[in-house]
Structures are given as C-alpha cells and as structure tokens.
Scaffold this motif. Structure first.
Motif, mmCIF file in Angstrom:
data_model
loop_
_atom_site.group_PDB
_atom_site.id
_atom_site.type_symbol
_atom_site.label_atom_id
_atom_site.label_comp_id
_atom_site.label_asym_id
_atom_site.label_seq_id
_atom_site.Cartn_x
_atom_site.Cartn_y
_atom_site.Cartn_z
ATOM 1 N N ASP A 48 -0.577 32.232 40.791
ATOM 2 C CA ASP A 48 -1.906 31.868 41.269
ATOM 3 C C ASP A 48 -1.873 31.786 42.789
ATOM 4 O OD1 ASP A 48 -4.522 31.055 41.448
ATOM 5 O OD2 ASP A 48 -4.113 28.956 40.960
ATOM 6 N N ASN A 49 -2.380 32.815 43.426
ATOM 7 C CA ASN A 49 -2.455 32.833 44.880
ATOM 8 C C ASN A 49 -3.730 33.557 45.297
ATOM 9 O OD1 ASN A 49 -1.855 35.647 44.727
ATOM 10 N ND2 ASN A 49 0.339 35.184 44.728
ATOM 11 N N ARG A 50 -3.904 33.763 46.572
ATOM 12 C CA ARG A 50 -5.144 34.379 47.046
ATOM 13 C C ARG A 50 -5.313 35.793 46.495
ATOM 14 N NH1 ARG A 50 -6.431 34.038 53.350
ATOM 15 N NH2 ARG A 50 -6.534 31.841 52.697
ATOM 16 N N LEU A 51 -4.216 36.545 46.435
ATOM 17 C CA LEU A 51 -4.305 37.916 45.951
ATOM 18 C C LEU A 51 -4.693 37.961 44.474
ATOM 19 C CD1 LEU A 51 -3.964 40.959 46.289
ATOM 20 C CD2 LEU A 51 -1.505 40.658 45.838
ATOM 21 N N THR A 52 -4.038 37.155 43.636
ATOM 22 C CA THR A 52 -4.362 37.195 42.205
ATOM 23 C C THR A 52 -5.776 36.688 41.948
ATOM 24 O OG1 THR A 52 -3.341 35.009 41.847
ATOM 25 C CG2 THR A 52 -1.961 36.972 41.501
ATOM 26 N N ARG A 53 -6.233 35.716 42.710
ATOM 27 C CA ARG A 53 -7.620 35.257 42.534
ATOM 28 C C ARG A 53 -8.603 36.345 42.949
ATOM 29 N NH1 ARG A 53 -5.213 30.445 44.490
ATOM 30 N NH2 ARG A 53 -5.899 30.866 46.628
ATOM 31 N N TRP A 54 -8.275 37.090 43.970
ATOM 32 C CA TRP A 54 -9.106 38.203 44.431
ATOM 33 C C TRP A 54 -9.163 39.304 43.372
ATOM 34 C CZ3 TRP A 54 -7.484 43.183 46.552
ATOM 35 C CH2 TRP A 54 -8.475 43.841 47.283
ATOM 36 N N LEU A 55 -8.001 39.661 42.807
ATOM 37 C CA LEU A 55 -7.956 40.675 41.757
ATOM 38 C C LEU A 55 -8.668 40.197 40.497
ATOM 39 C CD1 LEU A 55 -4.258 41.877 42.139
ATOM 40 C CD2 LEU A 55 -6.315 43.121 42.829
ATOM 41 N N ARG A 56 -8.543 38.914 40.213
ATOM 42 C CA ARG A 56 -9.176 38.357 39.014
ATOM 43 C C ARG A 56 -10.690 38.487 39.075
ATOM 44 N NH1 ARG A 56 -6.888 32.716 38.473
ATOM 45 N NH2 ARG A 56 -8.740 32.026 39.596
ATOM 46 N N THR A 57 -11.252 38.394 40.265
ATOM 47 C CA THR A 57 -12.702 38.562 40.423
ATOM 48 C C THR A 57 -13.131 39.941 39.943
ATOM 49 O OG1 THR A 57 -12.817 37.012 42.269
ATOM 50 C CG2 THR A 57 -14.576 38.639 42.101
ATOM 51 N N PHE A 58 -12.419 40.980 40.363
ATOM 52 C CA PHE A 58 -12.734 42.331 39.907
ATOM 53 C C PHE A 58 -12.511 42.470 38.407
ATOM 54 C CE2 PHE A 58 -11.448 43.623 44.403
ATOM 55 C CZ PHE A 58 -12.753 43.719 44.837
ATOM 56 N N TYR A 117 -18.147 46.560 38.297
ATOM 57 C CA TYR A 117 -17.337 47.122 39.386
ATOM 58 C C TYR A 117 -17.258 48.636 39.269
ATOM 59 C CZ TYR A 117 -13.061 48.452 41.900
ATOM 60 O OH TYR A 117 -12.153 49.080 42.718
ATOM 61 N N PHE A 118 -17.048 49.140 38.043
ATOM 62 C CA PHE A 118 -16.878 50.580 37.856
ATOM 63 C C PHE A 118 -18.111 51.342 38.328
ATOM 64 C CE2 PHE A 118 -16.839 54.555 35.503
ATOM 65 C CZ PHE A 118 -15.506 54.941 35.599
ATOM 66 N N SER A 143 -18.069 39.158 43.193
ATOM 67 C CA SER A 143 -17.950 37.707 43.126
ATOM 68 C C SER A 143 -19.281 37.065 42.742
ATOM 69 C CB SER A 143 -17.469 37.167 44.476
ATOM 70 O OG SER A 143 -17.355 35.765 44.440
ATOM 71 N N TRP A 144 -20.378 37.577 43.317
ATOM 72 C CA TRP A 144 -21.708 37.053 42.961
ATOM 73 C C TRP A 144 -22.005 37.298 41.494
ATOM 74 C CZ3 TRP A 144 -25.640 40.001 40.930
ATOM 75 C CH2 TRP A 144 -26.839 39.322 40.705
ATOM 76 N N TYR A 145 -21.718 38.511 41.011
ATOM 77 C CA TYR A 145 -22.039 38.829 39.625
ATOM 78 C C TYR A 145 -21.165 38.022 38.661
ATOM 79 C CZ TYR A 145 -23.043 41.469 35.412
ATOM 80 O OH TYR A 145 -23.409 41.822 34.141
ATOM 81 N N ARG A 146 -19.912 37.788 39.021
ATOM 82 C CA ARG A 146 -19.043 36.962 38.177
ATOM 83 C C ARG A 146 -19.626 35.564 38.030
ATOM 84 N NH1 ARG A 146 -15.002 33.282 39.261
ATOM 85 N NH2 ARG A 146 -15.189 33.722 41.496
ATOM 86 N N ARG A 147 -20.089 34.968 39.130
ATOM 87 C CA ARG A 147 -20.690 33.626 39.059
ATOM 88 C C ARG A 147 -21.986 33.666 38.258
ATOM 89 N NH1 ARG A 147 -19.239 33.820 44.546
ATOM 90 N NH2 ARG A 147 -21.431 34.137 45.141
#
Length: 397
Positions: free
Chosen positions: A302-312, A319-320, A380-384
């Motif tokens: 759990d770090n900034r990169l994995t949280r960023w990838l998790r959003t996608f 996203y596609f 990120s907006w669409y995920r929320r």
C-alpha cells in the motif's frame, strides 16, 4: 478504505460475500496503464514493419510492443475472477447468468458501435478485439456456469492445452465461419451489407483464459497467506512450463525460436516472441505466470503508486473508453497540426503517410505519460461517483 487482507469473507445466504481484493484492482490498473502505451504507439508512432519483426526492429521497439502482451490475458483472466466474485454477491446462479448475458451483449455492442469508431474515425471496418471477446466469453459463461466445476476444469484445460494442436480453418466459408471465430487467428469476414469484420481475437482460446480466472476465483476469498502461496506456486509452475516447452520447441507455440544472426540478445527476443493471435499455450503460461506472481505480491503493498493504479483498476471500462477517445482524438489534432491534414496513422496504409512523418518512440513515451496522468482525475471522480451511487447502469460502465 480496504479491509485487512486477512479479514475473512462475510457469510451470506447462498455463499460468501468476499471483501474487495486490492491486488486485483492494482494489477488490473497496471495492465491498463501499460495497454495505453500500445495504443499510443499505434496512433502516434507506428512503423511500416511489425515491432516484433526481429529482422527490422530495435530492442526498445520490440520490448515496447512485447510488454503490452501481458495486458489482454491478464484483463480477461481477472474478468473471470471478478465474475466468480460477483456471483457470490448476487447469491444466485440464475441472477449471475442473466447479468452475464446482458453485460456480454452490451460489451459486444460497444465494441461494434463505439470502440470500432474511436479507433478508425469511421466504420470502414468493424474491429472485433478484446472487449468483443470478453463479451462473448460472458455470454458463453452465462450458460457454462451451470455445468459441474469438474466439467469446467476439463473444458478450460482442453482449450488452453489442446487448442494449439487443432488446425486453423482455411479457406473460411459460410460453413466454417463458426469454427474460425472460435479458433482462427486474425482474419477478415464479410457479412452481407455490413462493413468487413476484422476478427482479431478468436473466442475459443480467450474463453479458456476467462474460465481459468473463474475457476481460480475461490482462491481470492481465502486468507491472504494461503492465497499468496497458491498464486505464487501456480505462477512459478506456469513459468516453468513455459521455459521447458519453449526451450525444446516441442509444443505450445506455432512459431519456434531460433538463434539470431544479430547476436545473443536477439536470440533471447526470439525465445520470448510467442504468439498472441490466437494466444498460444506458451503465451498464456508466460503472461499469466507473471500476472499470478504479481497478484501474490501486491495484496499487502500500500503506497502512492498502488493507490494510483487501484483507481484505474476500479473503473476499467470507463478508463478503456476514455483512453481510446483521448489517444485517437489527440492524434487527429496532432496530425492536422503537424502535417496539415488529420490522418489516422494507425489504420492508414504506410504509403499514404505524410512524407515528413517519422516514427519516434520518444514521442510515444511522452504522449503515453501525459495521457495516463490526464486520465487519473476523471477516473478518480468516476470511482467516487460509483461508490456514492447505486444506479443500475453503473454495472455496465
């Protein structure tokens, strides 16, 4: 927030409702980011030769194309895993079957009606690629999930291990079209008054990949330590099969590797250059072997990169569609500015390319980075938005 990976599944009528598995979202997000590189290269820096043609390619161009081969099998495999997890939430085979039928047909419709246009800026051809094959897989799985688990295991094994022993259909006629759709590599198909169909992804081998994900779905509700061990052992086993069979050139891929006149590095590239169209046994072993190792590793990271990838990874279809729109529209504007005319370099014949056009991997990598960064905020907006709302149509986008 994600629950602790060691948190057990929550009991429910008809089965268990699994907690969300972080590694699935992270790995899916990673392959979608890598996928964008391939599409950017197609639109912003195509070459007149195939990037994996060892007689003409460079090492960097080869790897730029080769690394993206991990995307489709991982995406299809995780679709199978997600179907099993969704089935536990719906608590009913009937409800799951109905959802898969509707969702699958919707994806096929989107591939034909929307994605083909985004890629070509026209309907000169109908492209049947990864979204089409996921949709077809869902439609077939809507019926297949009623079979006993053992029957599904035997079917998946037969497809993945045995399809390389089956011949492709030649020539393709009205009587053999069904088999060609199941098994052949890329081919053009004419159907009445419709535009030509380019069948890039045959349904059969990719159904095997989806079935494998569906059958391994139960692993993802096991305790993290047990799940990691299973994924790690299976991933390592698939890579061992790949190296063993590939070294002998005995079975599993139609294109044998060979010693290359350009030296040892190009010989290694030949060894790794396995067939995606249709996906060979060795292609699946290599790509999914690596993906399973990543899934075993990334659950607890759990770090900034994995949280960023998790959003996608949590909004894959959104996203596609968005990344194709941004990449193709951006290429339209760029070619108009650079060459005085909007030209689809990805689909135009190289003889029609502007005379001052030159491929540039630097341009491709810069555009790729800009596109991925720009997509983070809408995703990120669409995920929320999805987390706050429960509209029925959110299950389809």
């Amino acid at each position: 927030m994600y629950p602790s990976p060691e948190t057990p599944a929550v009991p429910a009528l008809g089965g268990v409702v699994p907690m969300r598995v972080q590694a699935i979202d992270v790995v899916r997000g990673l392959v979608m980011v890598v996928m964008a590189l391939d599409h950017v290269r197609d639109f912003w820096s195509p070459t007149a030769f195939r990037p994996k043609d060892l007689s003409q390619t460079s090492e960097l161009l080869f790897f730029t194309r080769w690394i993206t081969h991990f995307c489709a099998p991982t995406f299809v495999f995780l679709s199978g895993v997600s179907i099993w997890l969704q089935q536990q939430k719906l608590k009913s085979q009937s409800a799951t079957s109905r959802f898969l039928l509707k969702r699958g047909l919707w994806l096929v419709l989107m591939e034909v009606g929307v994605i083909s246009f985004l890629l070509q800026w026209s309907y000169s051809m109908i492209l049947l690629q990864v979204i089409w094959v996921i949709g077809c897989g869902m439609v077939l799985l809507a019926a297949l999930l009623w079979l006993p688990r053992l029957a599904l295991m035997l079917l998946a094994a037969f497809i993945l291990v045995g399809h390389n022993a089956l011949p492709s259909v030649q020539p393709i006629t009205a009587a053999t079209t069904g088999w060609a759709l199941l098994h052949n590599g890329p081919f053009l198909l004419s159907v009445g008054l419709l535009p030509p169909l380019l069948v890039a992804y045959s349904v059969g081998p990719w159904l095997g990949v989806m079935l494998a994900g569906y059958l391994l779905g139960p692993w993802f509700v096991r305790p993290m330590s047990e799940r990691k061990k299973l994924l790690r052992m299976t991933g390592a086993g698939m890579l061992a099969v790949f190296f063993s069979l590939r070294f002998t050139n005995w079975y599993g891929d139609p294109t044998p590797w060979s010693v290359q006149p350009k030296g040892g590095l190009y010989t290694a590239l030949s060894f790794l250059n396995v067939s995606k169209y249709p996906p060979s046994l060795l292609f699946v072993c290599l790509t999914l072997g690596v993906s399973l190792l990543l899934l075993s590793r990334l659950e607890a990271v759990d770090n900034r990169l994995t949280r960023w990838l998790r959003t996608f990874g949590q909004v894959p279809f959104f996203y596609f569609l968005l990344h194709l729109l941004v990449i193709s529209a951006g290429a339209c504007l760029w070619t108009h500015w650079a060459f005085g005319q909007a030209i689809n370099l990805a689909f135009a014949n190289p003889t029609a390319w502007p005379k001052n056009y030159e491929p540039s991997l630097l341009r491709a990598y810069v555009v790729w980075a800009v596109v991925v960064l720009a997509l983070y905020w809408p995703c990120s907006w669409y995920r929320r938005f999805k987390q706050r709302n429960s509209y029925w149509w959110l299950a389809y986008l």
